[in-house]
Design an enzyme around this catalytic site. Sequence first.
Site, short mmCIF file in Angstrom:
data_model
loop_
_atom_site.label_atom_id
_atom_site.label_comp_id
_atom_site.label_asym_id
_atom_site.label_seq_id
_atom_site.Cartn_x
_atom_site.Cartn_y
_atom_site.Cartn_z
N ASP A 43 14.09 20.85 -8.67
CA ASP A 43 13.33 21.75 -9.52
C ASP A 43 13.93 23.15 -9.45
OD1 ASP A 43 11.44 22.36 -11.42
OD2 ASP A 43 9.74 22.37 -10.05
N GLY A 44 13.67 23.92 -10.47
CA GLY A 44 14.09 25.31 -10.53
C GLY A 44 12.92 26.20 -10.86
N GLU A 103 17.36 25.21 -12.88
CA GLU A 103 17.27 23.75 -12.95
C GLU A 103 18.64 23.10 -12.74
OE1 GLU A 103 14.54 22.00 -13.02
OE2 GLU A 103 13.01 23.29 -13.90
N HIS A 120 4.15 18.99 -12.26
CA HIS A 120 2.80 19.46 -11.95
C HIS A 120 1.74 18.38 -12.20
CE1 HIS A 120 4.84 23.26 -11.67
NE2 HIS A 120 5.26 23.10 -12.89
N ASP A 133 9.23 21.96 -6.39
CA ASP A 133 8.67 23.11 -7.11
C ASP A 133 8.26 24.21 -6.14
OD1 ASP A 133 7.42 24.33 -9.60
OD2 ASP A 133 5.65 24.12 -8.32
#
Length: 176
Positions: free
Chosen positions: A7-8, A43, A121, A131
């Site tokens: 994740d970014g 990302e 999420h 995340d």
Amino acid sequence: MITVSTDGSCLRNPGGAIGWAWANHDGTSASGGETSGTNQIAELMAVLEAVRAHPGDEPLRIEADSQYAIKCSSEWVHGWRRRGWRTAGGGPVQNLALVQAIDRAIAERSGPVTFTWVRGHRGDRFNERADELAGIAARAARDGLLPRPTTVADAATRPDGAAQPAARGLVVDTLF
């Protein structure tokens, strides 16, 4: 098979501090960041660092919530390479150095790399961990708390002499 979630994070897109992270499903993880970038750069950095951190011939599956990063790394890259690193419309490929670095890293890895999209999420434990780590790294980059590479040359060159994007503040940790 090795499974890694990436994740970014970008605190203000574009131009804000960015963080990237990968979380291996065996519990190990790494993250880093830069003081300025975009969510797409973050990302792509996560994917690049995940591939680099998992060499060998065992299959590697990267789970990401970024369709952009997945498509850059596994679909669009083939056409861009055939067209001399130009888009179908003839324009420049965005984030070209990162896309090329990912392409090289995958090509140099003896085992196959596959990508799976996961909805972000939504409670996936490893996506949530990636995340979280990316957000922590972005805030640390913003606050000047990530170490800089020893020299620009060290950060920008791989051992084989090829150029690579500079990752800042690599932090390796374990989940458990």
